[in-house]
Design a protein around this motif. Structure first.
Motif, mmCIF file in Angstrom:
data_model
loop_
_atom_site.group_PDB
_atom_site.id
_atom_site.type_symbol
_atom_site.label_atom_id
_atom_site.label_comp_id
_atom_site.label_asym_id
_atom_site.label_seq_id
_atom_site.Cartn_x
_atom_site.Cartn_y
_atom_site.Cartn_z
ATOM 1 N N LYS B 38 0.843 -1.198 0.000
ATOM 2 C CA LYS B 38 0.000 0.000 0.000
ATOM 3 C C LYS B 38 0.874 1.242 0.000
ATOM 4 O O LYS B 38 2.041 1.204 0.400
ATOM 5 C CB LYS B 38 -0.906 -0.004 1.231
ATOM 6 C CG LYS B 38 -2.018 -1.042 1.112
ATOM 7 C CD LYS B 38 -3.050 -0.957 2.203
ATOM 8 C CE LYS B 38 -4.164 -1.954 1.885
ATOM 9 N NZ LYS B 38 -4.895 -2.364 3.079
ATOM 10 N N TYR B 40 0.776 5.673 0.811
ATOM 11 C CA TYR B 40 -0.004 6.752 1.426
ATOM 12 C C TYR B 40 0.859 8.000 1.519
ATOM 13 O O TYR B 40 2.089 7.913 1.609
ATOM 14 C CB TYR B 40 -0.478 6.317 2.826
ATOM 15 C CG TYR B 40 -1.508 7.258 3.421
ATOM 16 C CD1 TYR B 40 -2.777 7.376 2.840
ATOM 17 C CD2 TYR B 40 -1.204 8.032 4.527
ATOM 18 C CE1 TYR B 40 -3.707 8.253 3.356
ATOM 19 C CE2 TYR B 40 -2.130 8.913 5.056
ATOM 20 C CZ TYR B 40 -3.386 9.026 4.461
ATOM 21 O OH TYR B 40 -4.297 9.895 4.979
ATOM 22 N N LEU B 51 -3.810 2.141 8.394
ATOM 23 C CA LEU B 51 -3.733 1.222 7.251
ATOM 24 C C LEU B 51 -3.013 -0.056 7.669
ATOM 25 O O LEU B 51 -3.458 -1.180 7.390
ATOM 26 C CB LEU B 51 -2.931 1.861 6.114
ATOM 27 C CG LEU B 51 -3.606 2.902 5.226
ATOM 28 C CD1 LEU B 51 -2.601 3.404 4.184
ATOM 29 C CD2 LEU B 51 -4.810 2.273 4.535
#
Ligand SMILES: Cc1cc2nc3c(=O)[nH]c(=O)nc-3n(C[C@H](O)[C@H](O)[C@H](O)COP(=O)(O)OP(=O)(O)OC[C@H]3O[C@@H](n4cnc5c(N)ncnc54)[C@H](O)[C@@H]3O)c2cc1C
Ligand code: SF4
Ligand code: SF4
Ligand code: SF4
Ligand code: SF4
Lengths: 298, 666, 178
Positions: B38, B40, B51
């Motif tokens: 992921k 961010y 997360l």
């Protein structure tokens, strides 16, 4: 009708009476009654009584101040030194009752007394505050027609600010003379050495070459930064440096350009329709170009 | 098989500006055991951390790599996050793709992107092999030792004692008080130094939680943070302090006279002496090397004198009325257990003899510290201003600043207090003797401190002459005994000279003798100039490299009394915060010896900068043992052990090799 | 042959009475000067290159270097512009110190000849500045030959002289005050 006591001092009546003529002319035109200060003397100049002691200085100044007080009027002067010396003496007396007391003890022997009731004005502040720019604008006969002016307020007209009854908002960035020139239809840009000393005064008498060199440095900046049609001074001593002093530099081949100079009183008088011959009678650097530009506009 | 989550941070534009995040994300998905990737904008923000936490809670990942900034500032944050979600906090690895990548290669975007991939690959390789680690806790002795009984040590001791902690205050001299007790008045408030300090000295002596151990020095240090065993040597006093009442009889009848150190040799004391009139504790000691009893004993084998003990009976003079003289006294050793230590051993001033250009042989050239004693009512002249050479009252005095300070031949630093005490001296003198002529020669005037500039201007108004740019080049003795001072006056732009009756040298403040040795005993390091060094000038100003050992006052560097006290109280707070909880956390990232593998070679022992390794008997052989409380996790031993017997937890050999492989693979 | 002297200032010359005198003569804030140099960076004397300019003059004054100050004519070149007074951060009023030094100097007749000339003119005509040929100049500007100042009124001028006679001028003037 407004009244004001005209304080002449020495340099104006003896060296530049054309400035005296101009002040008289403009006050008349603006409807201010001139009250003669009969028997007035030197302010006194800083190198005279002030260099002996404070009481002697204050006494000599008080002699002049009392003449105005007796006639119930304020004082106007076109000379920075007079403006400074009279106001500083006044400040000393008003701040220190013991000085005032000693002065009055002396003055009483000739039937006089200093009270502190008359204000001392210079031409700049009088025009700016008592006459007003709008009023001035309304009365001019000749518009300056975009004449580019480099203004020189003069040290004594600014400092020591705490001795003065009125002053610029920021004495290190004076604008009043610029505003007056602009009200007359001229252009008066700021320049970076606007508050620098012109070098006239004790320095000029004690170290002439150094004084003129200091003046040249200032003038060079004026030339470089704004290249004006004329220099306008707020002080008669500055005028003498800008005019005769400049002529001397030219004569000594130390300057290769020429900028005519006028006292603010002369400029205003001319704009109000004064006799140019008289108003500029003692100028050393020819003013033809300046006059043409002013007169040409109408 | 591990389930690794990789979280790539943009750090605003800091990373995203140079690294192609999308490409890095795609690449990371291809790495072994990586199940989630992921990205961010700010991974360290709450939503960023969430997360990670969510993925752990959802059972998606059980190992985490955060590709972001520096672990120095951010690792604790992410460790906490991982732990909060239920994982072992050491199942986290950071890849520094900012400081070591985007910032360094800002103008090479594709290079930066490639490097980011490598760094992440390496972190993934390491975290795959991570083992769970657990923080450990140890007990802490709830007591503190303060070494040095100057103003700094005293205030630290009082604060700690008032918090209910047991404090041992160890002072080298017979009395506490340090340099401050020698001062006359003190800037900037002009309080009399002794008047404000003696009540504090008494308070220290009487405090039930403070054990005052004077005339003593630290001899040996064992143990570590929370559990120090410190042996203190109490020097033989030859007077039984339990009996001595401080009456002073011995100090008057003792015939052996020696220069009095307290007044810098400007007067004399006896071999039996009490350090100074307001001494705390007020007890006498016998200075054995100068005592006739011991001198004779050494020379002839037979003792002599004993006047202090027996008096002079023919003259009807009695000896010690308390029968306290104890010629057979011996040094005594005590071992004390403490949880923390504060070193506050202060400073000494440089001696004038170093400065040959200033006529140090003239008795009328004195150091500022000597001048303090001349001004003091308890000094050699009882506070009367006298020229040391002939006892006349000086009419003109020159003060010279920066003597030995701001001078590469001696000390490059500024001694910080001299400008101010020069003005203080001038002020004391001018207020007492308005007609005295005082010339203060400065390089420049440094009066940065609360109320200091005002002090300077006030002193100038008293008519004190300030010469700047005026570092004096010479002081010469004239035939008439006067001193000619040569300087430069930058404001006059001229060399100047002055004929003075006395010259006062503001000599540099230096670390006291034995500072380095003291530091070594405690494993605290000294800086280039010899003062004990703080770990971080801004963030950790009172901590030393040795855990549990704190510093305060001038031993850390020149400072005035307000600053010394402020620092000492800070050190007291830091020491209290360490010992009061009674427990201490030891790092999980430390080294451990697999003693079965250890070949007993011992190379690791001297290598450890923290003295954490000892050889200890194990199965009949001496094997290395690492004390977990002392190990700082530097890893030096693990890399040196030829038998690979040392495991560096958190950085195992397997992990490091895997990282290298990941980084170098083409 | 020109006399060669060594360039060292002897600080023992310090004349404390001179410092007191200066303070009495108006240098009240003298000792507050911290030699920051702000005045010197703007003082026309300094800019014009006079060797002794305001900051040095003040420092020499605080050191009581009487002879140096009295002998050096620099103080007489001060413009009285008061810019220094306006900007001095310690409110030393540097210009007042110039005046104090001048006042001390005239008391020992150490001033340029022009100072006496100005004082004489002030006393005789009521005008310190009294240049020749002003009548001509005034005519050019269309003004009467004499301005309506004390110059035109003998009675008032006499009275003014009476006043001046009661001041310090009486003691100092090197010319007869009839
Ligand atoms: C001439 C002069 C004038 C000053 N005047 C002022 C002033 O007016 N105002 C002001 O604020 N500051 C002044 N100062 C600074 C002031 O002296 C210090 O800030 C202050 O004394 C520092 O205190 P300290 O406790 O750190 O050190 P110290 O006073 O030096 O105390 C250290 C103590 O530790 C002891 N010690 C040393 N080594 C050991 C050891 N190995 N074991 C055990 N004990 C040991 C010493 O004997 C001493 O008692 C002056 C300094 C000087 C040089
Ligand atoms: S005479 Fe005895 S009691 Fe008195 S100070 Fe000396 S040792 Fe102590
Ligand atoms: S034995 Fe003699 S010399 Fe030694 S301390 Fe006693 S009195 Fe002094
Ligand atoms: S007189 Fe004022 S401006 Fe000038 S150096 Fe001194 S403090 Fe500075
Ligand atoms: S008043 Fe005199 S000393 Fe002050 S700035 Fe002007 S010229 Fe310099």
């Amino acid at each position: 009708m407004k009244k004001i006591g005209l304080f002449l001092g020495c340099n104006i009546p003896f060296n530049r009476p054309d400035v005296e003529y101009s002040i008289r002319y403009l006050l008349n035109e603006l409807g201010v009654e001139i009250v003669e200060l009969e028997g007035a003397t030197c302010c006194p100049a800083f190198g005279s009584m002030p260099s002996l002691d404070v009481v002697g200085w204050a006494t000599a100044s008080a002699w002049n101040l009392t003449i105005a007080e007796e006639k119930g009027v304020d004082i106007i002067t076109g000379c920075g030194s007079c403006y400074g010396s009279l106001n500083e003496a006044k400040y000393h007396m008003d701040k220190h009752p013991e000085i005032k007391e000693q002065v009055n003890k002396i003055l009483s022997t000739v039937g006089k007394e200093y009270k502190g009731t008359s204000k001392v004005w210079n031409v700049i502040n009088y025009l700016y505050e008592e006459i007003g720019l709008d009023n001035l604008k309304a009365k001019i006969k000749y518009n300056l027609n975009g004449l580019k002016c480099a203004v020189q307020t003069g040290c004594h007209n600014l400092w020591p600010s705490k001795a003065y009854p009125t002053n610029e908002d920021n004495t290190f960035n004076p604008t009043r003379m610029r505003e007056i020139c602009e009200a007359l239809g001229g252009v008066a840009p700021h320049y970076s050495t606007i508050t620098d000393c012109c070098g006239m005064g004790a320095l000029r008498s004690q170290a002439s070459a150094k004084s003129l060199a200091l003046f040249k440095k200032k003038l060079d900046v004026i030339k470089e930064e704004i290249d004006p049609d004329v220099c306008i001074t707020g002080c008669n001593s500055c005028l003498m440096q800008f005019d005769a002093g400049q002529a001397l530099l030219i004569e000594q081949k130390k300057l290769n350009y020429k900028i005519p100079a006028l006292h603010i009183a002369q400029l205003v008088a001319i704009a109000l329709g004064a006799d140019v011959e008289k108003a500029t009678a003692l100028a050393t650097i020819p003013l033809n170009g300046v006059i043409t530009k002013i007169k040409g506009g109408n | 098989m591990a389930k690794i989550g990789v979280y790539v941070c943009h750090c605003g534009e800091n990373i995203a500006g140079a690294v192609n995040i999308e490409e890095v994300v795609k690449y990371s998905q291809t790495l072994p055991d990586v199940v989630v990737v992921k990205n961010y904008v700010f991974m360290c923000s709450d939503p960023g951390q969430d997360l990670i936490k969510q993925d752990i809670k959802d059972g998606l990942v059980d190992r985490v790599v955060v590709a972001a900034c520096t672990p120095r500032t951010h690792e604790p944050i992410f460790r906490d996050a991982v732990e909060a979600a239920g994982l072992n906090r050491y199942f986290l690895e950071m890849a520094n793709i900012r400081d070591q990548d985007s910032w360094a290669h800002w103008h090479d975007k594709s290079g930066a992107t490639e490097k980011a991939k490598r760094l992440i690959k390496s972190a993934v390789a390491k975290v795959r092999l991570a083992e769970p680690l657990y923080d450990r806790y140890g007990d802490v002795e709830k007591s503190v030792m303060v070494v040095g009984g100057g103003v700094a040590g005293m205030f630290a001791a009082l604060d700690l004692a008032n918090m209910g902690l047991k404090v041992y205050l160890v002072e080298r001299q017979p009395s506490i008080g340090g340099n401050m007790i020698k001062l006359d008045k003190t800037f900037p408030t002009m309080d009399c130094s002794a008047c404000i300090l003696t009540p504090k000295m008494v308070e220290v002596a009487q405090h039930p939680n403070i054990e005052l151990i004077t005339y003593a020095e630290v001899d040996e240090v064992k143990g570590y943070v929370g559990n120090f065993d410190i042996r203190v040597r109490k020097k033989a006093r030859y007077i039984d302090w339990d009996k001595c009442t401080g009456c002073g009889v011995c100090t008057q009848i003792c015939p052996a006279r020696v220069p009095n150190e307290y007044n810098f040799g400007m007067d004399q004391r006896r071999a039996a002496y009490i350090e100074f009139p307001q001494a705390v504790p007020k007890k006498a000691v016998i200075d054995a090397p100068n005592c006739l009893y011991f001198k004779s004993l050494k020379k002839t084998g037979k003792p002599a004198c004993e006047i202090c003990k027996k008096g002079i009976p023919p003259k009807g003079i009695q000896g010690c009325p308390a029968d306290a003289i104890k010629f057979d006294d011996k040094d005594e050793y005590v071992t004390l257990k403490v949880g923390a230590v504060i070193l506050a051993t202060g400073y000494k001033v440089m001696d004038k003899t170093h400065f040959k250009e200033y006529s140090p042989h003239s008795p009328d050239v004195v150091t500022a510290m000597e001048f303090e004693r001349i001004l003091s009512a308890t000094g050699p002249t009882e506070g009367e201003l006298k020229r040391p050479s002939d006892g006349t009252k000086p009419k003109t005095i020159a003060f010279i600043s920066c003597v030995g300070s701001r001078d590469e031949r001696y000390h490059s630093y500024c001694s910080k207090v001299c400008c101010m005490y020069m003005f203080k001296h001038a002020r004391i003198l001018k207020e007492k003797y308005p007609d005295i002529k005082l010339y203060l020669f400065f390089i420049d005037v440094r009066t940065a401190g609360k109320d200091f500039e005002e002090f300077y201007v006030y002193t100038k108004q008293l008519g004190v002459k300030v010469i700047r740019g005026g570092r004096v080049s010479a002081v010469d003795v004239k035939p008439n005994g006067k001193l000619r001072v040569r300087g430069f006056d930058v404001d006059l732009c001229s060399p100047v000279e002055l004929e003075a009756d006395m010259v006062v040298l503001a000599t540099a403040i230096e670390p006291p003798e034995g500072t380095e040795e003291l530091g070594r005993l405690f494993a605290a390091t000294c800086g280039r100039e010899g003062f004990l060094r703080e770990v971080h000038t801004k963030l950790y100003p009172v901590e030393t490299a040795a855990k549990g050992v704190f510093i305060a006052g001038c031993v850390q560097g020149p400072k005035d009394i307000p600053e010394s006290i402020a620092q000492s109280r800070a050190a007291a707070a830091a020491a209290a915060a360490l010992v009061i909880p009674g427990k201490i956390k030891f790092e999980a990232i430390i080294s451990e010896v697999d003693r079965d593998k250890c070949s007993s070679c011992g190379v690791c022992v001297p290598l450890c900068p923290y003295n954490a390794i000892r050889l200890e008997e194990y199965k009949g052989k001496d094997k290395a043992k690492i004390e977990p409380a002392l190990c700082a996790g530097c890893g030096v031993c693990a890399s040196a052990c030829p038998s690979r017997a040392i495991v560096f937890h958190g950085y195992t050999t397997e992990q490091i090799l895997a990282q290298i492989e990941a980084l170098t693979e083409v | 042959m020109e006399e060669v002297t060594v360039n060292v200032i002897d600080l023992n010359q310090c004349d404390e009475d001179f410092i007191k005198q200066l303070i009495e003569l108006g240098a009240e804030e003298l000792k507050e000067c911290i030699q920051c140099g702000k005045c010197a960076s703007t003082c026309p004397m300094a800019l014009a290159g006079l060797e002794f300019f305001i900051k040095r003059i003040i420092h020499a004054a605080t050191l009581g270097l009487r002879d140096i100050l009295i002998e050096d004519p620099s103080v007489w070149a001060c413009q009285s512009c008061n810019r220094c007074v306006e900007i001095c951060p310690m409110d030393v009023k540097p210009y007042e110190i110039i005046q104090a030094v001048r006042r001390a100097a005239v008391r020992v007749e150490a001033c340029p000849a022009s100072t006496y000339e100005g004082l004489r003119n002030l006393y005789r005509f009521g005008h310190a500045v009294f240049p020749k040929g002003f009548e001509e100049r005034r005519k050019k500007a269309g003004l009467p030959e004499k301005p309506p100042t004390a110059l035109s009124f003998d009675e008032l001028r006499k009275k003014y002289q009476e006043v001046l006679k009661q001041t310090i001028l009486e003691e100092i003037a090197p010319f007869p005050l009839d």
